[in-house]
Each structure stands twice: as structure tokens, then as C-alpha cells.
Design an enzyme around this catalytic site. Structure first.
Site, short mmCIF file in Angstrom:
data_model
loop_
_atom_site.label_atom_id
_atom_site.label_comp_id
_atom_site.label_asym_id
_atom_site.label_seq_id
_atom_site.Cartn_x
_atom_site.Cartn_y
_atom_site.Cartn_z
N LYS A 80 0.85 -1.20 0.00
CA LYS A 80 0.00 0.00 0.00
C LYS A 80 0.88 1.25 0.00
CE LYS A 80 -3.48 2.42 2.67
NZ LYS A 80 -4.33 2.47 3.85
N GLY A 94 -4.72 -1.69 5.04
CA GLY A 94 -3.91 -2.80 4.54
C GLY A 94 -4.55 -4.16 4.81
N GLU A 123 -4.16 -6.44 15.13
CA GLU A 123 -3.69 -5.13 14.65
C GLU A 123 -4.84 -4.12 14.73
OE1 GLU A 123 -0.29 -4.40 11.61
OE2 GLU A 123 -2.13 -4.25 10.44
N HIS A 178 -4.09 -33.14 18.28
CA HIS A 178 -2.94 -33.95 18.71
C HIS A 178 -1.82 -33.06 19.22
CE1 HIS A 178 -4.90 -37.51 17.16
NE2 HIS A 178 -5.37 -36.70 16.22
N LYS A 236 9.82 -0.37 13.65
CA LYS A 236 10.37 -0.06 12.32
C LYS A 236 11.44 1.03 12.44
CE LYS A 236 6.06 -0.71 9.71
NZ LYS A 236 5.07 -0.05 8.87
O1 F6P Z 1 3.51 -2.77 9.71
C1 F6P Z 1 2.16 -3.00 9.64
C2 F6P Z 1 1.63 -2.71 8.28
O2 F6P Z 1 1.55 -1.33 8.11
C3 F6P Z 1 0.28 -3.36 8.06
O3 F6P Z 1 -0.76 -2.64 8.57
C4 F6P Z 1 0.27 -3.50 6.59
O4 F6P Z 1 -0.71 -4.42 6.16
C5 F6P Z 1 1.68 -3.97 6.34
O5 F6P Z 1 2.45 -3.24 7.26
C6 F6P Z 1 2.19 -3.77 4.96
O6 F6P Z 1 2.14 -2.43 4.57
P1 F6P Z 1 2.29 -2.03 3.05
O7 F6P Z 1 1.16 -2.64 2.30
O8 F6P Z 1 2.24 -0.52 3.04
O9 F6P Z 1 3.61 -2.55 2.56
#
Ligand code: F6P
Length: 531
Positions: A211, A270, A356, A387, A496
Site C-alpha cells: 500500500k 492494509g 492489529e 494432537h 520499524k
Molecule cells: O507494519 C504494519 C503494516 O503497516 C500493516 O498494517 C500492513 O498491512 C503492512 O504493514 C504492509 O504495509 P504495506 O502494504 O504498506 O507494505
């Protein structure tokens, strides 16, 4: 939009209602004293039959939960979402993943009063959805008929990975022969490396799904795939035919060197994006017609959620059951047990969707919550789980509600196995409830353990679409009761940033202000014989 949930009188009433059962609600007794229990606590929703009757609740509990939902403004936020309002408050965005599966004429939502009052931006968004969908389905059909492409490699993570992976796996019997699908998410080079070992540049299509088009893992994997492609006979010109970007950030995709881009919009979260351009691998796998069936199943669930009265509204009932289990019964986790090999990654998908979305501790207005929110969601497919961890579910000291998901029709392979599979699921739900006594303390099972049973007719595109939409709305309902914003994810940002900072510190060997433990681990890494 309503009071903080635990400040409402309905919350106090539910608390008293739970306390009135004393030490324990007795499921077996509840069935014995109410011949209508099953009928009252089960329902057929679009494509999904749900049996809630083996939970610690009764009809009056559901009535009180419905009153709580209303007091907390769940219906108001739901209608605001349908009107295209910015219900994702921290990012000031509308939340319209449901629009991605709405037909051009609004389909089953046509007569909904909120839809009839839609303003121009929502109508324009719906038009854009359909022009992008048409372009995506045309591209999918083109790839499907291109015999030179044998392998599709989707590079993405989180919402740009889990949804497509789950759906392509689940619909394996619908996947066109002659094409192999690979999903790469982890920044661990072994994942991409193992895929690249199996494919050839001239017969591979890479889908870079992100995204933001900035996610570190996806960008590193995408660059490595590009480097591999060029090092193995591909040219810069070939990149245009062998790489497609699925993103809202078309500028960054162009900078990466991909001009074939399918876009979507900031109002698609996302983890809600498999219905958008992010679904291209699904559309290539199952084709345009079946992709539309997937959308149709989800749309049927949307219409149900936005229109059905509370007592017959399955996403609302399940969302409120989640609140009941978490906040009043005090259950800290929920086990997901899909009795379906096709749904073997569903739990991973639901972990992102639920934790999330609702793993938050402040309300939309920034008020700290005094109550618990998302439970830990975990599980494995049956019968494998039986199991492994089912021992704990039957005899451990913690009560953990279990969610069984099964199919009536077992699909193409070995029908006799299917009977055995589903009977096992039903027997486990029964065993959790009835328990066993009189065989000695070690062998006895306390029973009275709650479970929910979801039954789909088959693992087909429409049923799967409905099931996933059911979970999306259910998570929304619980989040709305807690008053949290289920559509942001600020908590993942810190890690991050710190990973980036550690990479920079490693370059400059500057550890000032870094805690001794982190610093020592980084130094051990530097001393690694692999370096
Ligand atoms: O780090 C979490 C997140 O932002 C999720 O919400 C998202 O689905 C994933 O990372 C991937 O993000 P992107 O599609 O922007 O690469």
C-alpha cells in the site's frame, strides 16, 4: 459517539448478569432447561451457518449486549462508515473496504437509507472502484491466457500478503492449472531465495504489493528480485512485462522502475485490502468470474451487517460475543480451529485482522481504557490441533473459547476423509461442553468449555468472501464497543524506526545512549563468524 463502554449502565448490568450465575454458568444445564436454546442461539447468515449455543450466554445476555452496542454507538459508527465518513480518526480517513465489493448500482445495499443519501465522493469512489476492478480483471485474464508465464511471485507483507495467500490457498481447487503461485513476505532471504531457486525470469511475473511502497521488508525483497531478474538474463525493458506494482503510492513504484501499476485508495486499510488491486494474485489464480463471486459473497455479508436487526445480525452477535467473552467472562484468548486444510493460514490472517485492529488501549478520543480489548487469537487447523494443544483446552486450568470452522461439502478429494474431519470437529465441541467425570481426577475433563461453530456449505469463492467479511465486521463491532480506532496501527511504527536507527548506528559504530542489552546484542552480531 456514546460513553466510554464501561461507564454505561448497560456495562454494569451485564457485569451483574454475569455475577448472577455465581461460580459458573452450566452449558449442559442451560440446554436441559431451555428446549429452544439452539434455535435462539444459532442462525443462518449469508453463506455461513453459526451456532453460538455452546457459549456462556443466553437470549437475555444477547439482548443486553445489543443494548450495550447501542449505548456505545456501534450502530452510529457503522452507519458513519457506510456514509463514507472519516471513522479512521487518527489518520482522518474514510473506511470503505466494503465499497470494493459493492456492485456499481449498490446491489443489495440499494435501498439502505444511508446509501440512498450517499454524497458525491462516495459515488465517485464507487466508480473508481469499478474502473480499477475492470482493469485488474482484464490484466488477470491476460496473464491467465499467457502460456509463457508459469509462475506468479507476490512480494508483500501483512495485509499485502496474508489475505491473498489465504484465499489462493483456500481456493486451490479453483486455481487455473499451469500456473504456480508463490508468496514471499519475510525479509529473511531464505524465503525469496527458495522461490527464486524454482523459477525462471522469462516465465515469472512479480507482483510488488505494498500500500505504502515503503515497507522495508517488501522493498528489500523487491530490489533483490529485480537484481536477480537482471542478473539472470532479464533486461530493463523486460521489467515492464514481468513486474507489476499494486500500491497507492504510484510515484514510488515508478521510481522503483515499474510502470505497470494497479492503484487503490487510502480509505482501504492494509488488512482489509484483499478485495482491491492487492487481490490481483487471487484474480490471476481463479479468474475474473470467480473473483466476482468472492466479492459477491462479501457483499452479501456487508448487506446483512448494515441492514439486519441486531437479534439476527451475525457480525454484530459475534462481535458482542467477543466483548462478552473478553470483558465479562474474562477469557484472554480465543482459539481458531478451522477443520479445513484449505484454511490452514486463516488463523495467521485473523491474527493481523483482530490484533492489529483492536490491540489498542486508548479510545478514539485519546482516553485510556480501563477494560481489556483484543484477546490473543491463535490456533491451527483440525484435526492436527487435537494432537497438540487440545489437551490444554480440555483439561488446562484456563478456559479458552474455541471457534470451529467447518464445511458441509468437502470438495473434490477423498470424500470419506471429509466425514471424518467434520465429525471430529463436532465431537470436539461436544467434548469441550459435556466433559467427562468418574474416571479419576487425571482422566476427568471438567467440560462446560465454550465454543462457537461456523459451518460453510463449501470452500467456494462466495462462501469464503462471506466468511472473511463476517470477521472484518465482527472485529469492527468489538472495536466500536471499546471505542477504539480499529483502523490504524501506530504500535508497529516504533519497531520499524528503531530497526532503521540500529542499521545506521551499526554503520557509524555509534552506540551512545543505547541500552546495554541492545548494544551487546548488536556487538555479538558484528562478531558473528558470518560477518
Ligand atoms: O507494519 C504494519 C503494516 O503497516 C500493516 O498494517 C500492513 O498491512 C503492512 O504493514 C504492509 O504495509 P504495506 O502494504 O504498506 O507494505
Amino acid at each position: 459517539m456514546g460513553l466510554v463502554c464501561d461507564a454505561t449502565p448497560q456495562w454494569a448490568q451485564l457485569d451483574a448478569h454475569f455475577q448472577s450465575w455465581g461460580a459458573r454458568f452450566d452449558l449442559v444445564q442451560a440446554f436441559a432447561t431451555d428446549a429452544q436454546r439452539l434455535e435462539k442461539l444459532s442462525q443462518q447468515a449469508p453463506y455461513v451457518f453459526a451456532d453460538l449455543s455452546k457459549n456462556w450466554l443466553q437470549e437475555s445476555t444477547e439482548q443486553q449486549l445489543s443494548a450495550l452496542a447501542r449505548a456505545c454507538g456501534v450502530h452510529t459508527v457503522r452507519d458513519a462508515m457506510l456514509a463514507g465518513a472519516a471513522v479512521n480518526t487518527t489518520e482522518e480517513r474514510a473506511v470503505m473496504h466494503w465499497l470494493l465489493r459493492t456492485p456499481p448500482d449498490a446491489g443489495l445495499l440499494q435501498t439502505h437509507p444511508v446509501v440512498q443519501a450517499w454524497e458525491a465522493p462516495v459515488q465517485q469512489a464507487l466508480q473508481q472502484v469499478h474502473s480499477t476492478l475492470d482493469a485488474m480483471l482484464a490484466l488477470a485474464e491476460q496473464v491467465r491466457s499467457d502460456e509463457r508465464i508459469t509462475d506468479v511471485v507476490n512480494i508483500g507483507i501483512g495485509g499485502s500478503h496474508l489475505g491473498p495467500e489465504v484465499v489462493v490457498q483456500a481456493l486451490e481447487d479453483w486455481v487455473t492449472p499451469g500456473k504456480n503461485f508463490h508468496f514471499v513476505s519475510n525479509v529473511d532471504g531464505h524465503e525469496l531465495g527458495h522461490v527464486l531457486r524454482k523459477v525462471k525470469p522469462q516465465s515469472t511475473l512479480f507482483l510488488i504489493a505494498s500500500k505504502s511502497f515503503t515497507t522495508a521488508e517488501t522493498m528489500l525483497n523487491a530490489h533483490s528480485a529485480r537484481t536477480w531478474f537482471l542478473a539472470n538474463g532479464g533486461t530493463e525493458t523486460d521489467i515492464q512485462r514481468h513486474f507489476v506494482a499494486l500500491t497507492t503510492n504510484t510515484a514510488a513504484a515508478a521510481q522503483f522502475g515499474v510502470t505497470r501499476t494497479l492503484g487503490f485508495w487510502d480509505w482501504v486499510g492494509g488488512r482489509f485490502s484483499l478485495w482491491s488491486a492487492i487481490g490481483l494474485p487471487i484474480a490471476i489464480a481463479i479468474g475474473a468470474e470467480q473473483f466476482k463471486n468472492l466479492l459477491h459473497g462479501a457483499h452479501a455479508m456487508d448487506a446483512h451487517f448494515f441492514s439486519a436487526p441486531d437479534a439476527q445480525n451475525l457480525p454484530l452477535r459475534l462481535g458482542m460475543l467477543d466483548v462478552w467473552n473478553r470483558n465479562f467472562c474474562g477469557f484472554g484468548s480465543r482459539c481458531i480451529a478451522p477443520y479445513s486444510h484449505g484454511l490452514r493460514r486463516l488463523t495467521a490472517y485473523l491474527q493481523q485482522l483482530e490484533m492489529e485492529s483492536n490491540g489498542k488501549r486508548v479510545t478514539r478520543d485519546g482516553k485510556p481504557l480501563q477494560v481489556a480489548t483484543a484477546p490473543v487469537v491463535w490456533g491451527e487447523p483440525g484435526t492436527n490441533g487435537q494432537h497438540a494443544f487440545f489437551q490444554m483446552l480440555h483439561q488446562g486450568p484456563d478456559v479458552i473459547p474455541v471457534e470451529f470452522i467447518a464445511l458441509r461439502d468437502g470438495g473434490k478429494y477423498l470424500g470419506a476423509h471429509h466425514q471424518s474431519l467434520v465429525i471430529n470437529a463436532i465431537a470436539q465441541a461436544q467434548a469441550l461442553m459435556v466433559g467427562r467425570s468418574g474416571e479419576g481426577i487425571e482422566r476427568d475433563c471438567p467440560g462446560n468449555r465454550p465454543s462457537t461453530f461456523l459451518l460453510l456449505q463449501a470452500l467456494d469463492p462466495a462462501s469464503l468472501g462471506a466468511l472473511i467479511a463476517l470477521y472484518e465486521h465482527r472485529v469492527f463491532v468489538a472495536g466500536a464497543v471499546w471505542g477504539i480506532n480499529s483502523f490504524d496501527q501506530w504500535g508497529v511504527e516504533l519497531g520499524k524506526k528503531l530497526a532503521q536507527s540500529l542499521r545506521e548506528r551499526q554503520q557509524s559504530n555509534d552506540w551512545a545512549g543505547v541500552d546495554p542489552s541492545t548494544r551487546a546484542l548488536m556487538q555479538r552480531l558484528a562478531e558473528s563468524p558470518l560477518n
